[in-house]
Motif scaffolding. Structure first.
Motif, mmCIF file in Angstrom:
data_model
loop_
_atom_site.group_PDB
_atom_site.id
_atom_site.type_symbol
_atom_site.label_atom_id
_atom_site.label_comp_id
_atom_site.label_asym_id
_atom_site.label_seq_id
_atom_site.Cartn_x
_atom_site.Cartn_y
_atom_site.Cartn_z
ATOM 1 N N LEU A 5 5.944 -1.292 -10.103
ATOM 2 C CA LEU A 5 4.612 -1.593 -10.627
ATOM 3 C C LEU A 5 4.236 -3.051 -10.368
ATOM 4 C CD1 LEU A 5 4.665 0.336 -14.015
ATOM 5 C CD2 LEU A 5 3.581 1.000 -11.875
ATOM 6 N N ARG A 6 5.236 -3.943 -10.401
ATOM 7 C CA ARG A 6 4.976 -5.355 -10.137
ATOM 8 C C ARG A 6 4.727 -5.632 -8.662
ATOM 9 N NH1 ARG A 6 9.678 -7.378 -11.614
ATOM 10 N NH2 ARG A 6 9.937 -6.195 -13.480
ATOM 11 N N THR A 7 5.522 -5.022 -7.799
ATOM 12 C CA THR A 7 5.399 -5.292 -6.364
ATOM 13 C C THR A 7 4.436 -4.352 -5.682
ATOM 14 O OG1 THR A 7 7.285 -3.863 -5.868
ATOM 15 C CG2 THR A 7 7.731 -6.204 -6.228
ATOM 16 N N LEU A 67 1.721 -8.475 -1.251
ATOM 17 C CA LEU A 67 3.084 -8.992 -1.265
ATOM 18 C C LEU A 67 3.898 -8.668 -0.019
ATOM 19 C CD1 LEU A 67 4.006 -8.271 -4.978
ATOM 20 C CD2 LEU A 67 3.340 -10.450 -3.952
ATOM 21 N N SER A 68 3.378 -7.814 0.857
ATOM 22 C CA SER A 68 4.148 -7.478 2.061
ATOM 23 C C SER A 68 3.918 -8.542 3.132
ATOM 24 C CB SER A 68 3.759 -6.097 2.580
ATOM 25 O OG SER A 68 2.411 -6.087 2.971
ATOM 26 N N PRO A 82 5.426 0.196 8.514
ATOM 27 C CA PRO A 82 4.011 -0.189 8.419
ATOM 28 C C PRO A 82 3.499 -0.267 6.976
ATOM 29 C CG PRO A 82 4.168 2.106 8.992
ATOM 30 C CD PRO A 82 5.575 1.579 8.953
ATOM 31 N N HIS A 83 4.134 -1.101 6.149
ATOM 32 C CA HIS A 83 3.736 -1.181 4.747
ATOM 33 C C HIS A 83 2.317 -1.714 4.587
ATOM 34 C CE1 HIS A 83 7.488 0.050 3.016
ATOM 35 N NE2 HIS A 83 8.147 -0.855 3.706
ATOM 36 N N ARG A 84 1.948 -2.710 5.357
ATOM 37 C CA ARG A 84 0.599 -3.286 5.223
ATOM 38 C C ARG A 84 -0.469 -2.272 5.613
ATOM 39 N NH1 ARG A 84 -0.170 -8.637 4.253
ATOM 40 N NH2 ARG A 84 -2.128 -8.762 5.390
ATOM 41 N N PHE A 85 -0.257 -1.542 6.688
ATOM 42 C CA PHE A 85 -1.235 -0.543 7.097
ATOM 43 C C PHE A 85 -1.340 0.573 6.068
ATOM 44 C CE2 PHE A 85 -2.301 3.469 9.185
ATOM 45 C CZ PHE A 85 -3.566 3.150 9.633
ATOM 46 N N THR A 86 -0.187 1.020 5.569
ATOM 47 C CA THR A 86 -0.189 2.076 4.562
ATOM 48 C C THR A 86 -0.896 1.599 3.295
ATOM 49 O OG1 THR A 86 1.897 2.901 5.442
ATOM 50 C CG2 THR A 86 1.279 3.657 3.253
ATOM 51 N N ALA A 87 -0.639 0.370 2.893
ATOM 52 C CA ALA A 87 -1.285 -0.173 1.703
ATOM 53 C C ALA A 87 -2.793 -0.327 1.920
ATOM 54 C CB ALA A 87 -0.663 -1.512 1.339
ATOM 55 N N LEU A 88 -3.193 -0.772 3.105
ATOM 56 C CA LEU A 88 -4.618 -0.899 3.414
ATOM 57 C C LEU A 88 -5.303 0.470 3.405
ATOM 58 C CD1 LEU A 88 -6.786 -2.964 4.191
ATOM 59 C CD2 LEU A 88 -6.225 -2.518 6.574
ATOM 60 N N ALA A 89 -4.658 1.458 3.985
ATOM 61 C CA ALA A 89 -5.199 2.823 3.949
ATOM 62 C C ALA A 89 -5.258 3.336 2.513
ATOM 63 C CB ALA A 89 -4.352 3.750 4.808
ATOM 64 N N GLY A 90 -4.264 3.013 1.707
ATOM 65 C CA GLY A 90 -4.257 3.425 0.299
ATOM 66 C C GLY A 90 -5.402 2.806 -0.479
ATOM 67 N N MET A 91 -5.697 1.536 -0.223
ATOM 68 C CA MET A 91 -6.827 0.887 -0.901
ATOM 69 C C MET A 91 -8.144 1.539 -0.500
ATOM 70 S SD MET A 91 -5.904 -3.174 -0.922
ATOM 71 C CE MET A 91 -5.877 -3.343 0.847
ATOM 72 N N ALA A 92 -8.310 1.824 0.786
ATOM 73 C CA ALA A 92 -9.558 2.422 1.273
ATOM 74 C C ALA A 92 -9.740 3.836 0.728
ATOM 75 C CB ALA A 92 -9.574 2.429 2.799
ATOM 76 N N ILE A 93 -8.683 4.623 0.731
ATOM 77 C CA ILE A 93 -8.773 6.000 0.241
ATOM 78 C C ILE A 93 -9.032 6.024 -1.257
ATOM 79 C CG2 ILE A 93 -7.403 8.095 -0.126
ATOM 80 C CD1 ILE A 93 -6.213 7.574 2.682
ATOM 81 N N ALA A 94 -8.379 5.130 -1.993
ATOM 82 C CA ALA A 94 -8.610 5.060 -3.439
ATOM 83 C C ALA A 94 -10.057 4.660 -3.731
ATOM 84 C CB ALA A 94 -7.645 4.085 -4.092
ATOM 85 N N ALA A 95 -10.602 3.724 -2.969
ATOM 86 C CA ALA A 95 -12.002 3.316 -3.169
ATOM 87 C C ALA A 95 -12.953 4.468 -2.864
ATOM 88 C CB ALA A 95 -12.320 2.111 -2.292
ATOM 89 N N LEU A 96 -12.682 5.191 -1.792
ATOM 90 C CA LEU A 96 -13.527 6.322 -1.431
ATOM 91 C C LEU A 96 -13.515 7.398 -2.517
ATOM 92 C CD1 LEU A 96 -15.188 7.964 0.703
ATOM 93 C CD2 LEU A 96 -12.996 8.884 1.446
ATOM 94 N N PHE A 97 -12.346 7.779 -2.982
ATOM 95 C CA PHE A 97 -12.265 8.827 -3.989
ATOM 96 C C PHE A 97 -12.767 8.358 -5.347
ATOM 97 C CE2 PHE A 97 -9.692 10.946 -0.827
ATOM 98 C CZ PHE A 97 -10.113 12.260 -0.984
ATOM 99 N N THR A 98 -12.633 7.068 -5.641
ATOM 100 C CA THR A 98 -13.226 6.549 -6.875
ATOM 101 C C THR A 98 -14.741 6.681 -6.826
ATOM 102 O OG1 THR A 98 -11.388 5.000 -7.191
ATOM 103 C CG2 THR A 98 -13.432 4.528 -8.364
ATOM 104 N N ALA A 99 -15.338 6.371 -5.674
ATOM 105 C CA ALA A 99 -16.792 6.512 -5.532
ATOM 106 C C ALA A 99 -17.214 7.970 -5.690
ATOM 107 C CB ALA A 99 -17.234 5.968 -4.178
ATOM 108 N N VAL A 100 -16.462 8.890 -5.119
ATOM 109 C CA VAL A 100 -16.788 10.309 -5.239
ATOM 110 C C VAL A 100 -16.682 10.771 -6.694
ATOM 111 C CG1 VAL A 100 -16.007 12.631 -4.610
ATOM 112 C CG2 VAL A 100 -16.160 10.858 -2.871
#
Length: 116
Positions: A5-7, A67-68, A82-100
């Motif tokens: 949760l911290r990292t 932090l990566s 590819p932690h940074r890419f996965t994290a970036l995709a996770g942020m984008a997908i979370a934003a999209l589904f939050t908007a929906v």
């Protein structure tokens, strides 16, 4: 668990955003008979809770992104993770589904679910 949760967790937004939307949609459909019988608007309440879950996934992905390292260390095969890419995709997908989810909640403010 607390260290994760911290990292952050790079793929949290990839999984929590769609899962929150799925649960939100299914609950909204399942609650229609009860909403019609009691005339209580629960769709916005359920949507707020689901949007918070999706935002938590985006937050965990953002923490992992922040932090990566930019150039990850290579493993024994020479390919990095590819932690940074996965994290970036996770942020984008979370934003999209939050908007929906929020849009579904706004629709619940305008329609009570008993329209025919």
């Amino acid at each position: 668990m607390m260290a994760a949760l911290r990292t952050g967790i790079p793929s949290a937004g990839i999984f929590l955003g769609p899962l929150a939307w799925l649960i939100n949609t299914q609950l909204n459909y399942a609650l229609v008979p009860w909403i019609c019988a009691h005339q209580v608007r629960l769709v916005p309440v359920v949507s707020v809770a689901a949007a918070l879950v999706s935002l938590v996934g985006g937050l965990l992905s953002w923490r992992a992104f922040r932090l990566s390292p930019i150039t990850p260390p290579s493993d024994s095969t020479g390919a990095g993770r590819p932690h940074r890419f996965t994290a970036l995709a996770g942020m984008a997908i979370a934003a999209l589904f939050t908007a929906v989810i929020v849009l579904q909640g706004v629709a619940g403010l305008m329609f009570h679910g008993c329209e025919r």
